[in-house]
Design a protein around this motif. Structure first.
Motif, PDB file in Angstrom:
ATOM      1  N   GLN A 180       0.829  -1.204   0.000  1.00 44.99           N
ATOM      2  CA  GLN A 180       0.000   0.000   0.000  1.00 44.99           C
ATOM      3  C   GLN A 180       0.867   1.260   0.000  1.00 44.99           C
ATOM      4  O   GLN A 180       0.547   2.251  -0.660  1.00 44.99           O
ATOM      5  N   ALA A 181       1.977   1.233   0.747  1.00 47.32           N
ATOM      6  CA  ALA A 181       2.882   2.387   0.799  1.00 47.32           C
ATOM      7  C   ALA A 181       3.489   2.653  -0.579  1.00 47.32           C
ATOM      8  O   ALA A 181       3.612   3.810  -1.004  1.00 47.32           O
ATOM      9  N   LYS A 182       3.864   1.589  -1.287  1.00 47.06           N
ATOM     10  CA  LYS A 182       4.441   1.749  -2.624  1.00 47.06           C
ATOM     11  C   LYS A 182       3.389   2.256  -3.615  1.00 47.06           C
ATOM     12  O   LYS A 182       3.692   3.057  -4.498  1.00 47.06           O
ATOM     13  N   LEU A 183       2.162   1.781  -3.437  1.00 48.15           N
ATOM     14  CA  LEU A 183       1.078   2.253  -4.300  1.00 48.15           C
ATOM     15  C   LEU A 183       0.823   3.735  -4.080  1.00 48.15           C
ATOM     16  O   LEU A 183       0.673   4.501  -5.034  1.00 48.15           O
ATOM     17  N   LEU A 184       0.805   4.160  -2.826  1.00 47.56           N
ATOM     18  CA  LEU A 184       0.596   5.576  -2.512  1.00 47.56           C
ATOM     19  C   LEU A 184       1.693   6.436  -3.128  1.00 47.56           C
ATOM     20  O   LEU A 184       1.413   7.485  -3.712  1.00 47.56           O
ATOM     21  N   LYS A 185       2.932   6.002  -3.019  1.00 48.10           N
ATOM     22  CA  LYS A 185       4.051   6.768  -3.586  1.00 48.10           C
ATOM     23  C   LYS A 185       3.921   6.886  -5.103  1.00 48.10           C
ATOM     24  O   LYS A 185       4.158   7.951  -5.685  1.00 48.10           O
ATOM     25  N   ALA A 186       3.521   5.790  -5.751  1.00 49.21           N
ATOM     26  CA  ALA A 186       3.353   5.815  -7.209  1.00 49.21           C
ATOM     27  C   ALA A 186       2.252   6.785  -7.612  1.00 49.21           C
ATOM     28  O   ALA A 186       2.373   7.512  -8.606  1.00 49.21           O
ATOM     29  N   ILE A 187       1.161   6.821  -6.830  1.00 45.30           N
ATOM     30  CA  ILE A 187       0.058   7.733  -7.135  1.00 45.30           C
ATOM     31  C   ILE A 187       0.487   9.182  -6.938  1.00 45.30           C
ATOM     32  O   ILE A 187       0.201  10.048  -7.774  1.00 45.30           O
ATOM     33  N   GLU A 188       1.188   9.439  -5.844  1.00 48.82           N
ATOM     34  CA  GLU A 188       1.606  10.812  -5.531  1.00 48.82           C
ATOM     35  C   GLU A 188       2.656  11.325  -6.504  1.00 48.82           C
ATOM     36  O   GLU A 188       2.581  12.453  -6.992  1.00 48.82           O
ATOM     37  N   ASP A 189       3.668  10.498  -6.799  1.00 48.95           N
ATOM     38  CA  ASP A 189       4.798  10.939  -7.624  1.00 48.95           C
ATOM     39  C   ASP A 189       4.549  10.780  -9.118  1.00 48.95           C
ATOM     40  O   ASP A 189       5.291  11.337  -9.928  1.00 48.95           O
ATOM     41  N   LYS A 190       3.559   9.959  -9.491  1.00 55.91           N
ATOM     42  CA  LYS A 190       3.317   9.611 -10.889  1.00 55.91           C
ATOM     43  C   LYS A 190       4.562   8.997 -11.521  1.00 55.91           C
ATOM     44  O   LYS A 190       4.892   9.235 -12.672  1.00 55.91           O
ATOM     45  N   LYS A 191       5.261   8.219 -10.707  1.00 55.57           N
ATOM     46  CA  LYS A 191       6.450   7.505 -11.155  1.00 55.57           C
ATOM     47  C   LYS A 191       6.457   6.123 -10.522  1.00 55.57           C
ATOM     48  O   LYS A 191       5.970   5.943  -9.403  1.00 55.57           O
ATOM     49  N   ILE A 192       7.006   5.159 -11.242  1.00 58.30           N
ATOM     50  CA  ILE A 192       7.166   3.813 -10.701  1.00 58.30           C
ATOM     51  C   ILE A 192       8.584   3.336 -10.985  1.00 58.30           C
ATOM     52  O   ILE A 192       9.287   3.877 -11.846  1.00 58.30           O
ATOM     53  N   ARG A 193       8.984   2.326 -10.245  1.00 56.46           N
ATOM     54  CA  ARG A 193      10.273   1.684 -10.498  1.00 56.46           C
ATOM     55  C   ARG A 193      10.035   0.173 -10.548  1.00 56.46           C
ATOM     56  O   ARG A 193       9.471  -0.405  -9.620  1.00 56.46           O
ATOM     57  N   ARG A 194      10.461  -0.449 -11.648  1.00 53.64           N
ATOM     58  CA  ARG A 194      10.306  -1.897 -11.746  1.00 53.64           C
ATOM     59  C   ARG A 194      11.162  -2.582 -10.680  1.00 53.64           C
ATOM     60  O   ARG A 194      12.199  -2.065 -10.271  1.00 53.64           O
ATOM     61  N   LEU A 195      10.723  -3.776 -10.261  1.00 55.43           N
ATOM     62  CA  LEU A 195      11.537  -4.562  -9.338  1.00 55.43           C
ATOM     63  C   LEU A 195      12.878  -4.858 -10.003  1.00 55.43           C
ATOM     64  O   LEU A 195      12.924  -5.354 -11.130  1.00 55.43           O
ATOM     65  N   GLY A 196      13.961  -4.530  -9.303  1.00 56.75           N
ATOM     66  CA  GLY A 196      15.290  -4.729  -9.876  1.00 56.75           C
ATOM     67  C   GLY A 196      15.720  -3.633 -10.813  1.00 56.75           C
ATOM     68  O   GLY A 196      16.819  -3.683 -11.372  1.00 56.75           O
ATOM     69  N   GLY A 197      14.876  -2.623 -11.007  1.00 58.33           N
ATOM     70  CA  GLY A 197      15.206  -1.531 -11.924  1.00 58.33           C
ATOM     71  C   GLY A 197      15.993  -0.427 -11.246  1.00 58.33           C
ATOM     72  O   GLY A 197      15.949  -0.248 -10.032  1.00 58.33           O
ATOM     73  N   GLU A 198      16.722   0.358 -12.048  1.00 65.01           N
ATOM     74  CA  GLU A 198      17.559   1.437 -11.521  1.00 65.01           C
ATOM     75  C   GLU A 198      16.980   2.815 -11.780  1.00 65.01           C
ATOM     76  O   GLU A 198      17.412   3.790 -11.184  1.00 65.01           O
ATOM     77  N   ARG A 199      16.004   2.918 -12.670  1.00 69.39           N
ATOM     78  CA  ARG A 199      15.461   4.241 -12.987  1.00 69.39           C
ATOM     79  C   ARG A 199      13.957   4.269 -12.791  1.00 69.39           C
ATOM     80  O   ARG A 199      13.276   3.249 -12.858  1.00 69.39           O
ATOM     81  N   GLU A 200      13.462   5.459 -12.535  1.00 67.90           N
ATOM     82  CA  GLU A 200      12.029   5.645 -12.377  1.00 67.90           C
ATOM     83  C   GLU A 200      11.382   5.904 -13.733  1.00 67.90           C
ATOM     84  O   GLU A 200      11.998   6.477 -14.636  1.00 67.90           O
ATOM     85  N   ILE A 201      10.155   5.479 -13.863  1.00 63.80           N
ATOM     86  CA  ILE A 201       9.419   5.606 -15.123  1.00 63.80           C
ATOM     87  C   ILE A 201       8.193   6.477 -14.878  1.00 63.80           C
ATOM     88  O   ILE A 201       7.415   6.231 -13.942  1.00 63.80           O
ATOM     89  N   ASP A 202       8.016   7.504 -15.684  1.00 63.09           N
ATOM     90  CA  ASP A 202       6.856   8.390 -15.553  1.00 63.09           C
ATOM     91  C   ASP A 202       5.594   7.669 -16.025  1.00 63.09           C
ATOM     92  O   ASP A 202       5.593   6.993 -17.056  1.00 63.09           O
ATOM     93  N   VAL A 203       4.520   7.833 -15.279  1.00 67.25           N
ATOM     94  CA  VAL A 203       3.226   7.273 -15.679  1.00 67.25           C
ATOM     95  C   VAL A 203       2.142   8.327 -15.485  1.00 67.25           C
ATOM     96  O   VAL A 203       2.216   9.159 -14.589  1.00 67.25           O
TER      97      VAL A 203
END
Length: 462
Positions: free
Chosen positions: A254-277
Motif C-alpha cells: 500500500q505504501a508503494k502504491l501511494l508513492k506511485a500515485i503521488e509521484d506519478k512515477k514507478i520503479r520496476r523490481l530490480g530496476g535502476e530508474r524511475e518511469i513516468d506514468v
C-alpha cells in the motif's frame, strides 16, 4: 495475405515496379502520382488502405503538408517512406508520420517484409480502435440498469464524474453490486476512453506476485524473472488502472502504491530508474475502508488519497423495484447466448424473486437466471430451477448457538494460520459451502475466501 495498399509516387517507373512487386504477394494496389490526387480518392472510399507507401523524388514541404493532412484523416493505416535524398527532405516530420523510412533505391525484399509488419501493426490498431468503440457503446451510462431512485442517483453521479479529470476514485458496495461495471462505464465514458483499461483483483494474488504485476520487473530481479516485464501501471499508462478488492492489499505494498500515485512515477523490481506514468486509478472494495483504516488494515493516507471521489453502490435488496427491469433483460441476454426462447415469467416466479434478499446481489441474480434459462424446455421460465430458500427453509438451516460455536485454545498450542483454517472449515460446514454467504458472515470477500479454501485444501476435507 490479401490486403489493400496505396502507393503515392511521382516516379511512374518506380510506381509500376512497386505495384508488380506487391501484387505478387496478393496485395490490392491503388497508385497515385501526387498526394492531392490520393486525398481526393481515399477519403471518399469506405475501406481505407492498411499500408501506404510514399516514394517521392522530390518531397517538398507543400507535398509533406498534404501527406500529413491525409495521414491524420486516415485512422489506422501505417505509412512507409522511400526517400531518395535524406538531406533534402524534412526528416523530423517524416519520422513522426512514418512506420519506417528507407533510402532509395530500396531493397524490395526488405520492403516486402516491412510492409507485412506494417500491415500487422495497422490491423492491430484497427482491432483496438474497433474494440474500444464497441466497449464504449456497451458501457454507456444506461448499462447500470434500473429505474429506482437509488440507481438514478448513481447514474447522475457517473455522468458528473465522466466530465471530471479524475486521478483516483473509490467504488464501494457489497460483493456483486456491479463495481467492475461502474469502473468500465467511467472509463469508456470519460476523457481517457481511447486509452487502455487494465484490471486487477488484489485478493487473487499473494503480495510478492502482486507487486511484480503492478510495477513490473527487470530480468534477473528474482528467481524465474528471465525477461523484463512491464507492470500494469505501464500497461495502463494514459488510461485507467482498476484495482478490485483494494482492502486486501498488503500494508507494505500500500505504501508503494501511494508513492506511485503521488509521484506519478514507478520503479520496476530490480530496476535502476524511475518511469513516468500518467493514469487514473479506480479502486473498489466490499469492505468498509474507513473502518479498515481505523483498525490499521489500510493505510489512512492511502484511504484519503483514493477517496477524493467516491461512489457507493446500493445492494439489490434495497432496490427490488429494479427487478422488474433487470430480470427480463438478463433473461433476454441468456436466451440469445443459449439459443433459448423464454418469454413468459409466471407470477410464482416473480413472487420468489421478490421475496428473496439476494445476498450475492446482481451477480447472484444473474447466476440463478442463467441456470433457469439453460435448463428451460419451452417459453415459460422454470420455477423449479430457482432453488431459492424461502423463509421457512432458511430458518430451518440456521445452526443452533452450540453448533455455531468454536472452541479455540489460546495457550499457544495453535498457530494463527491453524486458527484461520479452523474458522473457515467450520463456516463451510455450517453453510453448506455457500461461499457468498460465508464471505458475508466472516466479513471478507469471495475471492479471498476462495483463495484460502484452496490454500488450506478444504474442498476435499470440509
Amino acid at each position: 495475405m490479401a490486403s489493400r495498399m496505396s502507393i503515392i509516387s511521382d516516379d511512374p517507373a518506380l510506381s509500376e515496379e512497386l505495384k508488380k512487386t506487391f501484387q505478387r504477394d496478393d496485395w490490392q494496389i491503388d497508385s497515385y502520382a501526387q498526394p492531392l490526387q490520393a486525398r481526393g480518392v481515399l477519403l471518399e472510399q469506405a475501406f481505407e488502405p492498411r499500408v501506404v507507401v510514399v516514394a517521392m523524388r522530390v518531397l517538398s514541404q507543400e507535398a509533406l503538408d498534404e501527406l500529413k493532412s491525409l495521414h491524420d484523416s486516415m485512422e489506422c493505416g501505417e505509412w512507409i517512406y522511400l526517400i531518395a535524398d535524406q538531406e533534402q527532405s524534412p526528416s523530423a516530420q517524416v519520422n513522426r508520420l512514418a512506420f519506417d523510412v528507407l533510402d532509395q533505391p530500396a531493397d524490395l525484399e526488405r520492403l516486402a517484409l516491412l510492409a507485412q509488419r506494417a500491415w500487422r501493426s495497422a490491423l492491430t490498431r484497427w482491432h483496438l480502435r474497433h474494440y474500444t468503440t464497441t466497449e464504449r457503446k456497451r458501457f454507456s451510462f444506461e448499462a447500470y440498469q434500473g429505474t429506482s431512485p437509488a440507481v438514478e442517483e448513481v447514474r447522475s453521479l457517473l455522468k458528473q464524474l465522466s466530465d471530471v479529470p479524475l486521478s483516483t476514485l473509490i467504488i464501494t458496495g457489497e460483493t456483486g453490486t456491479g463495481k467492475g461495471l461502474v469502473a468500465r462505464i467511467l472509463h469508456y465514458c470519460g476523457e481517457r476512453h481511447k486509452e487502455p483499461l487494465v484490471e486487477l483483483n488484489c485478493a487473487a494474488l499473494p503480495k510478492e506476485l502482486l507487486e511484480s504485476q503492478l510495477f513490473g520487473h527487470e530480468a534477473g530481479a528474482f528467481t524465474g524473472a528471465r525477461t523484463r516485464h512491464h507492470g500494469l501501471f505501464e500497461q495502463a499508462n494514459g488510461g485507467t488502472l482498476f484495482l478490485d478488492e483494494i482492502g486486501d492489499m498488503d500494508l507494505e505494498l500500500q505504501a508503494k502504491l501511494l508513492k506511485a500515485i503521488e509521484d506519478k512515477k514507478i520503479r520496476r523490481l530490480g530496476g535502476e530508474r524511475e518511469i513516468d506514468v500518467d493514469l487514473q486509478i479506480f479502486a473498489a472494495t466490499s469492505v468498509n475502508l474507513e473502518q479498515a483504516a481505523r483498525e490499521g488494515k489500510l493505510r489512512e493516507d492511502l484511504y484519503h488519497r483514493l477517496s477524493v471521489f467516491s461512489i457507493h453502490l446500493p445492494p439489490l435488496r434495497t432496490r427490488k423495484e429494479d427487478m422488474m427491469d433487470l430480470v427480463p433483460r438478463i433473461v433476454a441476454e441468456f436466451n440469445l447466448k443459449a439459443n433459448k426462447k423464454i418469454d413468459v415469467i409466471p407470477n410464482k416466479v416473480w413472487e420468489q424473486l421478490m421475496a428473496y434478499n439476494w445476498p450475492g446481489n446482481i451477480r447472484e441474480l444473474r447466476n440463478v437466471i442463467e441456470r433457469c434459462v439453460l435448463l428451460s424446455k419451452d417459453e415459460v421460465f422454470p420455477a423449479r430451477w430457482l432453488q431459492l430458500p424461502d423463509s421457512e427453509t432458511a430458518s430451518s438451516r440456521q445452526p443452533s448457538s452450540d453448533e455455531a460455536a468454536l472452541l479455540v485454545p489460546l495457550d499457544g498450542s495453535m498457530a494463527l494460520e491453524e486458527i484461520d483454517r479452523m474458522v473457515i472449515q467450520k463456516a463451510l460446514k455450517l453453510n453448506n459451502f455457500n461461499v457468498t454467504e460465508i464471505a458475508r458472515v466472516l466479513g471478507t470477500t469471495r475471492e479471498t475466501l476462495r483463495y484460502r479454501i484452496q490454500k488450506y485444501d478444504l474442498k476435499q476435507r470440509a
